[in-house]
Write a protein that holds these residues in place. Structure first.
Motif, mmCIF file in Angstrom:
data_model
loop_
_atom_site.group_PDB
_atom_site.id
_atom_site.type_symbol
_atom_site.label_atom_id
_atom_site.label_comp_id
_atom_site.label_asym_id
_atom_site.label_seq_id
_atom_site.Cartn_x
_atom_site.Cartn_y
_atom_site.Cartn_z
ATOM 1 N N PHE A 119 7.793 2.076 -9.800
ATOM 2 C CA PHE A 119 7.258 2.264 -11.269
ATOM 3 C C PHE A 119 6.176 3.760 -11.295
ATOM 4 N N ARG A 120 6.035 4.219 -12.380
ATOM 5 C CA ARG A 120 5.064 5.182 -12.472
ATOM 6 C C ARG A 120 4.466 5.138 -13.960
ATOM 7 N N GLN A 121 3.263 5.835 -13.763
ATOM 8 C CA GLN A 121 2.475 5.675 -15.235
ATOM 9 C C GLN A 121 1.796 7.056 -15.234
ATOM 10 N N ALA A 122 1.962 7.819 -16.381
ATOM 11 C CA ALA A 122 1.545 8.881 -16.540
ATOM 12 C C ALA A 122 0.351 8.668 -17.399
ATOM 13 N N PRO A 123 -1.075 9.545 -17.518
ATOM 14 C CA PRO A 123 -1.936 9.138 -18.493
ATOM 15 C C PRO A 123 -1.708 9.115 -19.870
ATOM 16 N N GLY A 124 -2.148 8.090 -20.469
ATOM 17 C CA GLY A 124 -1.895 7.928 -21.867
ATOM 18 C C GLY A 124 -0.484 7.331 -22.403
ATOM 19 N N SER A 183 9.142 -8.944 -13.907
ATOM 20 C CA SER A 183 10.092 -9.338 -12.630
ATOM 21 C C SER A 183 9.289 -9.208 -11.530
ATOM 22 N N TYR A 184 8.279 -8.573 -11.360
ATOM 23 C CA TYR A 184 7.500 -8.326 -9.984
ATOM 24 C C TYR A 184 6.304 -8.907 -9.922
ATOM 25 N N ASP A 185 6.209 -9.481 -8.733
ATOM 26 C CA ASP A 185 4.895 -10.380 -8.437
ATOM 27 C C ASP A 185 3.866 -9.860 -7.746
ATOM 28 N N SER A 186 4.066 -8.515 -7.086
ATOM 29 C CA SER A 186 2.973 -7.978 -6.240
ATOM 30 C C SER A 186 3.175 -6.636 -6.466
ATOM 31 N N TRP A 187 1.936 -5.616 -6.733
ATOM 32 C CA TRP A 187 1.880 -4.360 -6.806
ATOM 33 C C TRP A 187 0.854 -3.699 -6.047
ATOM 34 N N GLY A 188 1.160 -2.603 -5.333
ATOM 35 C CA GLY A 188 0.276 -1.900 -4.678
ATOM 36 C C GLY A 188 -0.635 -1.172 -5.606
ATOM 37 N N PRO A 189 -1.656 -0.689 -5.094
ATOM 38 C CA PRO A 189 -2.597 -0.033 -5.978
ATOM 39 C C PRO A 189 -2.432 1.406 -6.646
ATOM 40 N N GLY A 190 -1.342 1.987 -6.031
ATOM 41 C CA GLY A 190 -0.698 3.338 -6.650
ATOM 42 C C GLY A 190 -1.131 4.521 -5.808
ATOM 43 N N THR A 191 -0.349 5.382 -5.752
ATOM 44 C CA THR A 191 -0.597 6.789 -5.200
ATOM 45 C C THR A 191 -0.211 8.107 -6.267
ATOM 46 N N VAL A 243 0.733 -1.087 0.155
ATOM 47 C CA VAL A 243 0.074 0.107 -0.005
ATOM 48 C C VAL A 243 0.902 1.165 -0.197
ATOM 49 N N GLU A 244 0.937 2.035 -1.171
ATOM 50 C CA GLU A 244 1.374 3.338 -1.059
ATOM 51 C C GLU A 244 0.713 4.146 -0.652
ATOM 52 N N SER A 245 1.718 5.397 -0.068
ATOM 53 C CA SER A 245 1.007 6.484 0.542
ATOM 54 C C SER A 245 1.832 7.777 0.303
ATOM 55 N N GLY A 246 1.656 9.084 0.629
ATOM 56 C CA GLY A 246 2.362 10.247 0.204
ATOM 57 C C GLY A 246 2.420 10.869 -0.725
ATOM 58 N N GLY A 247 1.286 10.651 -1.766
ATOM 59 C CA GLY A 247 1.214 11.327 -2.955
ATOM 60 C C GLY A 247 0.351 12.636 -2.631
ATOM 61 N N VAL A 276 1.012 8.322 -11.561
ATOM 62 C CA VAL A 276 0.589 7.466 -10.478
ATOM 63 C C VAL A 276 1.819 6.563 -10.079
ATOM 64 N N TYR A 277 2.300 6.899 -8.912
ATOM 65 C CA TYR A 277 3.261 5.920 -8.479
ATOM 66 C C TYR A 277 3.137 4.673 -8.146
ATOM 67 N N TYR A 278 3.685 3.531 -8.392
ATOM 68 C CA TYR A 278 3.324 2.039 -7.783
ATOM 69 C C TYR A 278 4.628 1.732 -7.192
ATOM 70 N N CYS A 279 4.473 0.958 -6.141
ATOM 71 C CA CYS A 279 5.426 0.080 -5.404
ATOM 72 C C CYS A 279 5.277 -1.255 -5.907
ATOM 73 N N ALA A 280 6.525 -2.189 -5.735
ATOM 74 C CA ALA A 280 6.066 -3.604 -6.371
ATOM 75 C C ALA A 280 7.473 -4.374 -5.893
ATOM 76 N N ARG A 281 7.198 -5.710 -5.459
ATOM 77 C CA ARG A 281 8.196 -6.499 -5.178
ATOM 78 C C ARG A 281 8.779 -7.476 -6.028
ATOM 79 N N SER A 282 10.028 -7.974 -6.116
ATOM 80 C CA SER A 282 10.646 -8.956 -7.043
ATOM 81 C C SER A 282 11.668 -9.713 -6.294
ATOM 82 N N ARG A 283 11.678 -11.106 -6.723
ATOM 83 C CA ARG A 283 12.677 -11.992 -6.254
ATOM 84 C C ARG A 283 13.918 -12.406 -7.219
#
Length: 123
Positions: free
Chosen positions: A37-42, A109-117, A5-9, A93-100
């Protein structure tokens, strides 16, 4: 069954700073590479930063080097992204994720993601 779970945006003026946090559930946090990671609109989602399991190594998108710092506190199961000198092009929108395993710059490479902030940088 891990949850991130991300926060701080929020909304910030160009040149300002924000600190994002990502809290992880589970007891094996220190076994994972953590990334932002991050994703801008479009636009496609892009790699921003990653940090090794013990925090000894990190990697960044070229455009954020010198401005962003990734860190982690394994005792708190939390990874952070300190963002300074923010620019309007950092809006996303900024996302955190984990990788092994795998290339830490690749989404697959990442198997879990937060919903983004959402981070919005005004000019």
């Amino acid at each position: 069954q891990v949850q991130l779970v991300e926060s701080g945006g929020g909304l910030v003026q160009a040149g300002g700073s924000l600190r994002l946090s990502c809290a992880a559930s589970g007891r094996t946090f220190s076994n994972y590479i953590m990334g932002w990671f991050r994703q801008a609109p479009g636009k496609e989602r892009e790699f921003v930063a990653a940090i090794s399991e013990s925090g000894g190594n990190s990697d960044y998108l070229d455009s954020v080097k010198g401005r962003f710092t990734i860190s982690r506190d394994n005792a708190k199961n939390t990874v952070y992204l300190q963002m300074n000198s923010l620019k309007p092009e950092d809006t996303a929108v900024y996302y955190c994720a984990r990788s092994r395993t795998g290339d830490h710059k690749l989404e697959r490479s990442y198997d879990s993601w937060g919903p983004g902030t959402l981070v919005t940088v005004s000019s």
